[in-house]
Each structure stands twice: as C-alpha cells, then as structure tokens.
Design a protein around this motif. Structure first.
Motif, PDB file in Angstrom:
ATOM      1  N   LEU A  15      30.597  45.400  38.366  1.00 37.42           N
ATOM      2  CA  LEU A  15      30.461  44.904  39.473  1.00 37.42           C
ATOM      3  C   LEU A  15      30.125  46.235  41.092  1.00 37.42           C
ATOM      4  CD1 LEU A  15      31.647  41.727  39.944  1.00 37.42           C
ATOM      5  CD2 LEU A  15      29.556  41.704  39.134  1.00 37.42           C
ATOM      6  N   ALA A  16      31.407  46.502  40.732  1.00 36.63           N
ATOM      7  CA  ALA A  16      31.012  47.535  42.226  1.00 36.63           C
ATOM      8  C   ALA A  16      30.447  49.196  41.834  1.00 36.63           C
ATOM      9  CB  ALA A  16      32.609  48.528  42.454  1.00 36.63           C
ATOM     10  N   GLU A  17      30.061  49.132  40.826  1.00 30.46           N
ATOM     11  CA  GLU A  17      29.289  50.480  40.090  1.00 30.46           C
ATOM     12  C   GLU A  17      27.677  50.294  40.413  1.00 30.46           C
ATOM     13  OE1 GLU A  17      30.788  50.557  36.339  1.00 30.46           O
ATOM     14  OE2 GLU A  17      31.759  52.520  36.761  1.00 30.46           O
ATOM     15  N   ARG A  18      27.356  48.878  40.565  1.00 21.75           N
ATOM     16  CA  ARG A  18      26.478  48.293  40.568  1.00 21.75           C
ATOM     17  C   ARG A  18      26.063  48.047  42.058  1.00 21.75           C
ATOM     18  NH1 ARG A  18      27.268  46.005  35.159  1.00 21.75           N
ATOM     19  NH2 ARG A  18      26.090  45.907  34.396  1.00 21.75           N
ATOM     20  N   LEU A  19      26.701  48.189  42.586  1.00 19.14           N
ATOM     21  CA  LEU A  19      26.374  47.985  43.690  1.00 19.14           C
ATOM     22  C   LEU A  19      27.123  49.019  45.498  1.00 19.14           C
ATOM     23  CD1 LEU A  19      28.663  44.434  44.603  1.00 19.14           C
ATOM     24  CD2 LEU A  19      26.047  44.393  44.748  1.00 19.14           C
ATOM     25  N   SER A  20      27.835  49.406  44.511  1.00 22.97           N
ATOM     26  CA  SER A  20      27.726  51.186  45.629  1.00 22.97           C
ATOM     27  C   SER A  20      27.630  52.386  44.805  1.00 22.97           C
ATOM     28  CB  SER A  20      29.713  51.145  45.795  1.00 22.97           C
ATOM     29  OG  SER A  20      30.349  52.372  46.929  1.00 22.97           O
ATOM     30  N   SER A  21      27.825  53.247  45.398  1.00 19.93           N
ATOM     31  CA  SER A  21      27.699  55.247  44.643  1.00 19.93           C
ATOM     32  C   SER A  21      28.784  56.104  44.880  1.00 19.93           C
ATOM     33  CB  SER A  21      26.344  55.673  44.802  1.00 19.93           C
ATOM     34  OG  SER A  21      25.552  55.356  46.282  1.00 19.93           O
ATOM     35  N   ASP A  22      29.277  54.951  46.207  1.00 18.11           N
ATOM     36  CA  ASP A  22      30.242  56.036  46.173  1.00 18.11           C
ATOM     37  C   ASP A  22      31.630  55.334  45.643  1.00 18.11           C
ATOM     38  OD1 ASP A  22      32.406  56.885  47.798  1.00 18.11           O
ATOM     39  OD2 ASP A  22      32.061  55.801  49.908  1.00 18.11           O
ATOM     40  N   PRO A  23      31.893  57.134  44.294  1.00 17.07           N
ATOM     41  CA  PRO A  23      33.142  56.788  43.734  1.00 17.07           C
ATOM     42  C   PRO A  23      34.705  56.996  44.240  1.00 17.07           C
ATOM     43  CG  PRO A  23      32.646  59.055  43.536  1.00 17.07           C
ATOM     44  CD  PRO A  23      31.053  58.316  44.200  1.00 17.07           C
ATOM     45  N   ALA A  24      34.351  56.646  46.108  1.00 16.07           N
ATOM     46  CA  ALA A  24      36.246  56.851  46.502  1.00 16.07           C
ATOM     47  C   ALA A  24      35.759  54.752  46.719  1.00 16.07           C
ATOM     48  CB  ALA A  24      36.202  57.230  47.688  1.00 16.07           C
ATOM     49  N   HIS A  25      35.161  54.652  47.034  1.00 12.91           N
ATOM     50  CA  HIS A  25      34.383  53.279  47.348  1.00 12.91           C
ATOM     51  C   HIS A  25      35.157  52.251  45.965  1.00 12.91           C
ATOM     52  CE1 HIS A  25      32.203  48.872  48.557  1.00 12.91           C
ATOM     53  NE2 HIS A  25      33.244  49.426  49.343  1.00 12.91           N
ATOM     54  N   ILE A  26      34.637  52.246  45.053  1.00  7.10           N
ATOM     55  CA  ILE A  26      35.094  52.225  43.584  1.00  7.10           C
ATOM     56  C   ILE A  26      36.028  52.155  43.093  1.00  7.10           C
ATOM     57  CG2 ILE A  26      34.024  52.577  41.045  1.00  7.10           C
ATOM     58  CD1 ILE A  26      31.297  52.935  42.097  1.00  7.10           C
ATOM     59  N   GLN A  27      37.056  52.826  43.488  1.00  2.64           N
ATOM     60  CA  GLN A  27      37.832  53.434  42.962  1.00  2.64           C
ATOM     61  C   GLN A  27      38.957  51.895  43.823  1.00  2.64           C
ATOM     62  OE1 GLN A  27      38.916  55.187  40.317  1.00  2.64           O
ATOM     63  NE2 GLN A  27      41.233  54.577  40.944  1.00  2.64           N
ATOM     64  N   ASP A  28      38.614  51.858  45.451  1.00  7.22           N
ATOM     65  CA  ASP A  28      39.746  51.293  46.297  1.00  7.22           C
ATOM     66  C   ASP A  28      39.287  50.317  45.523  1.00  7.22           C
ATOM     67  OD1 ASP A  28      40.690  53.763  47.683  1.00  7.22           O
ATOM     68  OD2 ASP A  28      38.984  53.070  49.147  1.00  7.22           O
ATOM     69  N   ALA A  29      38.333  49.828  45.087  1.00  3.08           N
ATOM     70  CA  ALA A  29      38.228  48.061  45.005  1.00  3.08           C
ATOM     71  C   ALA A  29      38.838  47.911  43.420  1.00  3.08           C
ATOM     72  CB  ALA A  29      36.258  47.287  44.391  1.00  3.08           C
ATOM     73  N   ILE A  30      38.739  48.826  42.558  1.00  2.00           N
ATOM     74  CA  ILE A  30      39.415  49.062  41.264  1.00  2.00           C
ATOM     75  C   ILE A  30      41.513  48.789  41.450  1.00  2.00           C
ATOM     76  CG2 ILE A  30      40.250  49.991  39.167  1.00  2.00           C
ATOM     77  CD1 ILE A  30      37.220  51.218  39.356  1.00  2.00           C
ATOM     78  N   GLN A  31      41.822  50.111  42.349  1.00  2.00           N
ATOM     79  CA  GLN A  31      42.972  49.541  42.714  1.00  2.00           C
ATOM     80  C   GLN A  31      43.177  47.247  43.361  1.00  2.00           C
ATOM     81  OE1 GLN A  31      44.316  51.915  45.747  1.00  2.00           O
ATOM     82  NE2 GLN A  31      46.395  51.217  45.894  1.00  2.00           N
ATOM     83  N   ALA A  32      42.496  47.250  44.242  1.00  2.00           N
ATOM     84  CA  ALA A  32      42.553  46.061  44.665  1.00  2.00           C
ATOM     85  C   ALA A  32      42.572  45.190  43.363  1.00  2.00           C
ATOM     86  CB  ALA A  32      41.574  46.043  45.294  1.00  2.00           C
ATOM     87  N   ALA A  33      42.073  45.154  42.277  1.00  2.00           N
ATOM     88  CA  ALA A  33      41.781  44.289  41.718  1.00  2.00           C
ATOM     89  C   ALA A  33      43.354  44.502  40.730  1.00  2.00           C
ATOM     90  CB  ALA A  33      40.551  44.578  40.891  1.00  2.00           C
ATOM     91  N   GLN A  34      44.027  45.660  40.729  1.00  2.00           N
ATOM     92  CA  GLN A  34      44.627  46.176  39.582  1.00  2.00           C
ATOM     93  C   GLN A  34      45.755  45.363  40.610  1.00  2.00           C
ATOM     94  OE1 GLN A  34      44.899  50.116  40.205  1.00  2.00           O
ATOM     95  NE2 GLN A  34      43.335  50.071  37.283  1.00  2.00           N
ATOM     96  N   VAL A  35      45.810  45.012  41.717  1.00  2.00           N
ATOM     97  CA  VAL A  35      47.573  44.634  42.236  1.00  2.00           C
ATOM     98  C   VAL A  35      46.967  42.976  42.954  1.00  2.00           C
ATOM     99  CG1 VAL A  35      48.224  47.152  42.652  1.00  2.00           C
ATOM    100  CG2 VAL A  35      46.779  45.976  44.043  1.00  2.00           C
TER     101      VAL A  35
END
Length: 232
Positions: free
Chosen positions: A24-44
């Motif tokens: 979903l993040a890759e569909r809504l954002s083109s900022d790699p840092a933003h996508i990585q933060d979203a993934i980190q939040a999901a993991q924890v």
C-alpha cells in the motif's frame, strides 16, 4: 502469542500486515524513507501485547507500543503510527491523525477481516464476535476521509494474497463475500454522510469501489440537484 487458532500467531499477523503496508505504501508514496518507516512500524506494532502493562490494561494496546518506541528513539512517524493503529475504536471516534497511522490501521484491520473471511468466519445477523463490521467500517472511514486513490478491489486482492496460506475457503468465494461486505459498509458511510437517498442510490449503482471518486460524484450530484435545471 496466538492471534487466532486458524490464522496463527501475532508473528504471523505482523508479517502479513508488513507485506500489506509495503504494497500500500508503494502505491501511495514515492519516498523510499517514508515507505521504510511504514514497514518498520508494521513490524513492531504488536510488540506491546506481550508487555505486563498491556497485559494488565488491554485498552492501552498500541498506546504503550508508541510510548515504548518513542522512549527508545524511534522516528516520530513510526511511534505515532503504532500509537494510532487501532483507531477508529468506534463509529464516532476519530481516525488516526497521521497518514502513516492511517495506513497501518487499514492494513491491520484488512488482515483481520480478510483472514476471518478466508476461513469462513463471516458475520451473520447480529453475530459478529470478532467485531469485523467495526473493522470494515474503520477501513472505509479512513479511505473516505483521507481521499486516497485506492480501490476496494485493490485492498481485497492484496489481502487475499497475504492470507492465502491460511485460507480454507475458495478464493473466488471469499473475494465475492468481501466485496459484498465492503459495499454494505460504503452504503452506510454514504448514509452517515447525510446524502439524500436518491443521491446515495444513484452514486452506488454507477460504481462504488473508488471512494474518492464516489465522494466527488455524491457532492456533484447533490449540488446539481439544487439547480433549477435538474427537474427537467
């Protein structure tokens, strides 16, 4: 820690939610840092469930996860997303205040709804022990209020892909049931939005899965209904 007897542990759930958030993040954002933060939040996001604090006070789930992450120096977007991801907690309660919190909330709720449908645990009548209707309405409200260009079909297909390993029902049957479920939630959202019956029915019958488009059509049709030319 078991999430659901047939859907596995909270580790399993976290992995599914992380996969959904990434897609979903890759569909809504083109900022790699933003996508990585979203993934980190999901993991924890579920880690606080094994703490004594949340064990003693279950209503603090998510809230304590955010506080622990903040204390550990996690990025602001990450700890805020974790803190907000159970929202909205009721039909009238606010949605998450941040876009990342909203994204995580959608992914978490979507995994729960799709997972339960995939194993045949579908709400019927007044029976809804896992509060799937509330979770589904939360997803619709977030999409509605955020005006994200994500279709319900996209959400359903992505969620069915991540729960596939646990599914016991045919995928086509589950997909059809999920779309019917979400259509009811969308119809309710239009009703609570205060649109007149004819506007709601007209808008729904001409396409309902893109909520940003649906809202725009409801607004336009409501405005034109006040025009003198509309009667003719």
């Amino acid at each position: 820690l078991t999430f659901h007897r047939e859907l596995g542990s909270y580790v399993d759930k976290s992995e599914r939610v992380t996969a959904l958030v990434k897609s979903l993040a890759e569909r809504l954002s083109s900022d790699p840092a933003h996508i990585q933060d979203a993934i980190q939040a999901a993991q924890v996001c579920k880690c606080d469930l094994v703490t004594l604090m949340v064990g003693e006070f279950p209503e603090l789930q998510g809230v304590m996860g955010g506080e622990y992450l903040k204390h550990e120096g996690a990025p602001t977007a990450v700890w805020q997303a974790v803190k907000e991801h159970y929202q909205p907690i009721s039909a009238e309660a606010p949605i998450p205040a941040t876009p990342m919190g909203s994204l995580l909330a959608v992914a978490d709720k979507l995994d729960t709804v799709a997972g339960c449908f995939a194993i045949g645990q579908i709400p019927s009548g007044s029976k809804d022990p896992l509060a799937l209707r509330r979770a589904g309405q939360g997803i619709i409200r977030i999409l509605w209020e955020r005006d994200w260009n994500l279709t319900i079909e996209t959400l359903v297909d992505l969620s069915l892909a991540v729960v596939k390993a646990k599914a016991t029902k045919p995928e086509a049957e589950t997909r059809e049931a999920l779309l019917a479920f979400f259509r009811d939630r969308v119809a309710y959202q239009l009703e609570t939005g205060g649109y007149p019956g004819p506007v709601r029915r007209s808008a729904l019958v001409t396409g309902w899965t893109n909520l940003a488009d649906l809202k725009a059509r409801c607004v336009a049709l409501s405005a034109f209904a006040e025009d003198a030319r509309f009667a003719s």
